[in-house]
Design a protein around this motif. Structure first.
Motif, PDB file in Angstrom:
ATOM      1  N   SER A  11       0.834  -1.191   0.000  1.00 52.39           N
ATOM      2  CA  SER A  11       0.000   0.000   0.000  1.00 52.39           C
ATOM      3  C   SER A  11       0.870   1.243   0.000  1.00 52.39           C
ATOM      4  O   SER A  11       2.068   1.178   0.227  1.00 52.39           O
ATOM      5  N   GLY A  12       0.230   2.405  -0.228  1.00 52.14           N
ATOM      6  CA  GLY A  12       0.950   3.662  -0.210  1.00 52.14           C
ATOM      7  C   GLY A  12       1.740   3.879  -1.487  1.00 52.14           C
ATOM      8  O   GLY A  12       1.651   3.133  -2.453  1.00 52.14           O
ATOM      9  N   THR A  13       2.539   4.931  -1.480  1.00 52.63           N
ATOM     10  CA  THR A  13       3.370   5.255  -2.631  1.00 52.63           C
ATOM     11  C   THR A  13       4.491   4.239  -2.744  1.00 52.63           C
ATOM     12  O   THR A  13       5.199   3.984  -1.781  1.00 52.63           O
ATOM     13  N   PRO A  14       4.663   3.634  -3.908  1.00 53.95           N
ATOM     14  CA  PRO A  14       5.725   2.645  -4.054  1.00 53.95           C
ATOM     15  C   PRO A  14       7.100   3.280  -3.842  1.00 53.95           C
ATOM     16  O   PRO A  14       7.335   4.412  -4.251  1.00 53.95           O
ATOM     17  N   LEU A  15       7.984   2.551  -3.188  1.00 55.78           N
ATOM     18  CA  LEU A  15       9.354   2.996  -3.004  1.00 55.78           C
ATOM     19  C   LEU A  15      10.177   2.545  -4.193  1.00 55.78           C
ATOM     20  O   LEU A  15       9.814   1.620  -4.893  1.00 55.78           O
ATOM     21  N   MET A  16      11.306   3.189  -4.392  1.00 54.61           N
ATOM     22  CA  MET A  16      12.132   2.862  -5.541  1.00 54.61           C
ATOM     23  C   MET A  16      13.574   2.690  -5.080  1.00 54.61           C
ATOM     24  O   MET A  16      14.041   3.407  -4.222  1.00 54.61           O
ATOM     25  N   ASN A  17      14.272   1.734  -5.667  1.00 59.15           N
ATOM     26  CA  ASN A  17      15.677   1.489  -5.367  1.00 59.15           C
ATOM     27  C   ASN A  17      16.461   1.607  -6.663  1.00 59.15           C
ATOM     28  O   ASN A  17      16.517   0.664  -7.449  1.00 59.15           O
ATOM     29  N   GLU A  18      17.065   2.768  -6.893  1.00 55.00           N
ATOM     30  CA  GLU A  18      17.811   2.998  -8.126  1.00 55.00           C
ATOM     31  C   GLU A  18      19.009   2.079  -8.255  1.00 55.00           C
ATOM     32  O   GLU A  18      19.466   1.803  -9.364  1.00 55.00           O
ATOM     33  N   ALA A  19      19.530   1.573  -7.137  1.00 60.40           N
ATOM     34  CA  ALA A  19      20.720   0.717  -7.174  1.00 60.40           C
ATOM     35  C   ALA A  19      20.465  -0.589  -7.919  1.00 60.40           C
ATOM     36  O   ALA A  19      21.408  -1.221  -8.387  1.00 60.40           O
ATOM     37  N   VAL A  20      19.209  -1.001  -8.040  1.00 62.69           N
ATOM     38  CA  VAL A  20      18.893  -2.222  -8.784  1.00 62.69           C
ATOM     39  C   VAL A  20      18.187  -1.908 -10.099  1.00 62.69           C
ATOM     40  O   VAL A  20      17.558  -2.768 -10.704  1.00 62.69           O
ATOM     41  N   ILE A  25       7.868   6.061 -13.273  1.00 61.01           N
ATOM     42  CA  ILE A  25       7.286   6.591 -14.505  1.00 61.01           C
ATOM     43  C   ILE A  25       5.834   6.959 -14.198  1.00 61.01           C
ATOM     44  O   ILE A  25       5.166   6.259 -13.435  1.00 61.01           O
ATOM     45  N   THR A  26       5.388   8.072 -14.743  1.00 65.65           N
ATOM     46  CA  THR A  26       3.998   8.483 -14.569  1.00 65.65           C
ATOM     47  C   THR A  26       3.252   8.162 -15.860  1.00 65.65           C
ATOM     48  O   THR A  26       3.604   8.638 -16.933  1.00 65.65           O
ATOM     49  N   LEU A  27       2.243   7.328 -15.716  1.00 63.27           N
ATOM     50  CA  LEU A  27       1.414   6.909 -16.845  1.00 63.27           C
ATOM     51  C   LEU A  27      -0.041   6.889 -16.403  1.00 63.27           C
ATOM     52  O   LEU A  27      -0.331   6.402 -15.302  1.00 63.27           O
ATOM     53  N   GLY A  28      -0.912   7.378 -17.230  1.00 60.69           N
ATOM     54  CA  GLY A  28      -2.334   7.354 -16.890  1.00 60.69           C
ATOM     55  C   GLY A  28      -2.644   8.120 -15.618  1.00 60.69           C
ATOM     56  O   GLY A  28      -3.560   7.752 -14.887  1.00 60.69           O
ATOM     57  N   GLY A  29      -1.856   9.160 -15.330  1.00 58.38           N
ATOM     58  CA  GLY A  29      -2.090   9.968 -14.146  1.00 58.38           C
ATOM     59  C   GLY A  29      -1.644   9.330 -12.847  1.00 58.38           C
ATOM     60  O   GLY A  29      -1.949   9.825 -11.769  1.00 58.38           O
ATOM     61  N   LYS A  30      -0.905   8.235 -12.934  1.00 69.50           N
ATOM     62  CA  LYS A  30      -0.455   7.533 -11.732  1.00 69.50           C
ATOM     63  C   LYS A  30       1.047   7.277 -11.828  1.00 69.50           C
ATOM     64  O   LYS A  30       1.577   7.019 -12.906  1.00 69.50           O
ATOM     65  N   GLU A  31       1.706   7.337 -10.683  1.00 72.83           N
ATOM     66  CA  GLU A  31       3.137   7.057 -10.643  1.00 72.83           C
ATOM     67  C   GLU A  31       3.350   5.563 -10.391  1.00 72.83           C
ATOM     68  O   GLU A  31       2.749   4.978  -9.495  1.00 72.83           O
ATOM     69  N   TRP A  32       4.224   4.966 -11.212  1.00 73.55           N
ATOM     70  CA  TRP A  32       4.524   3.542 -11.124  1.00 73.55           C
ATOM     71  C   TRP A  32       6.017   3.341 -10.910  1.00 73.55           C
ATOM     72  O   TRP A  32       6.824   4.094 -11.423  1.00 73.55           O
ATOM     73  N   VAL A  70       5.813  -2.650 -24.510  1.00 75.27           N
ATOM     74  CA  VAL A  70       4.716  -2.875 -23.569  1.00 75.27           C
ATOM     75  C   VAL A  70       4.966  -4.147 -22.751  1.00 75.27           C
ATOM     76  O   VAL A  70       4.691  -4.176 -21.546  1.00 75.27           O
ATOM     77  N   ALA A  71       5.525  -5.184 -23.348  1.00 74.03           N
ATOM     78  CA  ALA A  71       5.830  -6.412 -22.609  1.00 74.03           C
ATOM     79  C   ALA A  71       6.816  -6.135 -21.482  1.00 74.03           C
ATOM     80  O   ALA A  71       6.622  -6.583 -20.342  1.00 74.03           O
ATOM     81  N   VAL A  72       7.873  -5.380 -21.772  1.00 75.06           N
ATOM     82  CA  VAL A  72       8.865  -5.048 -20.741  1.00 75.06           C
ATOM     83  C   VAL A  72       8.238  -4.135 -19.693  1.00 75.06           C
ATOM     84  O   VAL A  72       8.404  -4.353 -18.483  1.00 75.06           O
ATOM     85  N   LEU A  73       7.512  -3.128 -20.128  1.00 76.05           N
ATOM     86  CA  LEU A  73       6.856  -2.205 -19.205  1.00 76.05           C
ATOM     87  C   LEU A  73       5.909  -2.947 -18.270  1.00 76.05           C
ATOM     88  O   LEU A  73       5.963  -2.788 -17.044  1.00 76.05           O
ATOM     89  N   TYR A  74       5.051  -3.772 -18.833  1.00 76.06           N
ATOM     90  CA  TYR A  74       4.054  -4.500 -18.042  1.00 76.06           C
ATOM     91  C   TYR A  74       4.726  -5.410 -17.014  1.00 76.06           C
ATOM     92  O   TYR A  74       4.346  -5.409 -15.834  1.00 76.06           O
ATOM     93  N   ALA A  75       5.732  -6.149 -17.425  1.00 83.38           N
ATOM     94  CA  ALA A  75       6.424  -7.054 -16.499  1.00 83.38           C
ATOM     95  C   ALA A  75       7.119  -6.276 -15.378  1.00 83.38           C
ATOM     96  O   ALA A  75       7.063  -6.677 -14.210  1.00 83.38           O
ATOM     97  N   CYS A  76       7.753  -5.157 -15.718  1.00 83.59           N
ATOM     98  CA  CYS A  76       8.426  -4.337 -14.704  1.00 83.59           C
ATOM     99  C   CYS A  76       7.425  -3.653 -13.781  1.00 83.59           C
ATOM    100  O   CYS A  76       7.689  -3.480 -12.586  1.00 83.59           O
ATOM    101  N   MET A  77       6.268  -3.263 -14.310  1.00 84.00           N
ATOM    102  CA  MET A  77       5.221  -2.672 -13.477  1.00 84.00           C
ATOM    103  C   MET A  77       4.695  -3.707 -12.482  1.00 84.00           C
ATOM    104  O   MET A  77       4.509  -3.399 -11.301  1.00 84.00           O
ATOM    105  N   LYS A  78       4.464  -4.924 -12.935  1.00 85.86           N
ATOM    106  CA  LYS A  78       3.969  -5.982 -12.057  1.00 85.86           C
ATOM    107  C   LYS A  78       4.955  -6.283 -10.935  1.00 85.86           C
ATOM    108  O   LYS A  78       4.558  -6.536  -9.800  1.00 85.86           O
ATOM    109  N   VAL A  84      -1.646  -3.677 -10.641  1.00 81.14           N
ATOM    110  CA  VAL A  84      -1.333  -3.198 -11.987  1.00 81.14           C
ATOM    111  C   VAL A  84      -2.506  -3.537 -12.905  1.00 81.14           C
ATOM    112  O   VAL A  84      -3.076  -4.621 -12.807  1.00 81.14           O
ATOM    113  N   PRO A  85      -2.855  -2.623 -13.824  1.00 83.81           N
ATOM    114  CA  PRO A  85      -3.913  -2.954 -14.783  1.00 83.81           C
ATOM    115  C   PRO A  85      -3.487  -4.113 -15.685  1.00 83.81           C
ATOM    116  O   PRO A  85      -2.308  -4.457 -15.742  1.00 83.81           O
TER     117      PRO A  85
END
Length: 126
Positions: A11-20, A25-32, A70-78, A84-85
Motif C-alpha cells: 500500500s501507499g506510494t511505491p518505493l524505488m531502489n535505483e541501485a537495482v 514513470i507516470t502513466l495514466g495519471g499515476k506514478e509507477w 509494452v511487454a517489458v513495461l508491463y512485467a516491470c510494473m507488475k 497493476v492494470p
C-alpha cells in the motif's frame, strides 16, 4: 517491505531502489515503479516471444515493436507495484502517453539494471 521480501509494497506510494535499476514513470495519471527483476525480464521475454537481446538488437536497428516495449513495461510494473492494470489496459495507457516518450524510459530501466549486476550485488552497495 519489498527490499527484504522481494515482493511489491502492498500500500501507499511505491518505493524505488535505483541501485537495482528501478525507475519511476507516470502513466495514466499515476506514478509507477518499474522493477526490472530477473523474474520480470523472464516474463517480458515470454510475453514478447523473443529474448531481451533480440529486443535490444531491434531497438538499436530502429525495428523495435511497440508490443516489445509494452511487454517489458508491463512485467516491470507488475514486479514493482501491488496492483497493476491488465496488459491490454497498459497498451492503451502507453498509446495515450506517447510511445516515443515511454520507450526510452522502459529500456533505460533494463539497461541500468543489467549494468548494475545482480540484485544482491546492487543491494550491498546501498
Amino acid at each position: 517491505n519489498r527490499r527484504d521480501s522481494g515482493q511489491p509494497i502492498k500500500s501507499g506510494t511505491p518505493l524505488m531502489n535505483e541501485a537495482v535499476g528501478e525507475k519511476k514513470i507516470t502513466l495514466g495519471g499515476k506514478e509507477w515503479v518499474l522493477r526490472p527483476s530477473f523474474k520480470a525480464m523472464c516474463e517480458a521475454e515470454a510475453l514478447a516471444g523473443k529474448s531481451l537481446l533480440e529486443m535490444f538488437g531491434n531497438l538499436k536497428e530502429g525495428k523495435q515493436r511497440i508490443s516489445d516495449v509494452v511487454a517489458v513495461l508491463y512485467a516491470c510494473m507488475k514486479a514493482g507495484n501491488a496492483s497493476v492494470p491488465g496488459f491490454d489496459e497498459v497498451c492503451e495507457i502507453v498509446y495515450r502517453a506517447n510511445y516515443l516518450k515511454v520507450a526510452p524510459i522502459v529500456f533505460g530501466c533494463v539497461v541500468d539494471a543489467l549494468n548494475q549486476g545482480s540484485d544482491e550485488e546492487a543491494q550491498k552497495k546501498t
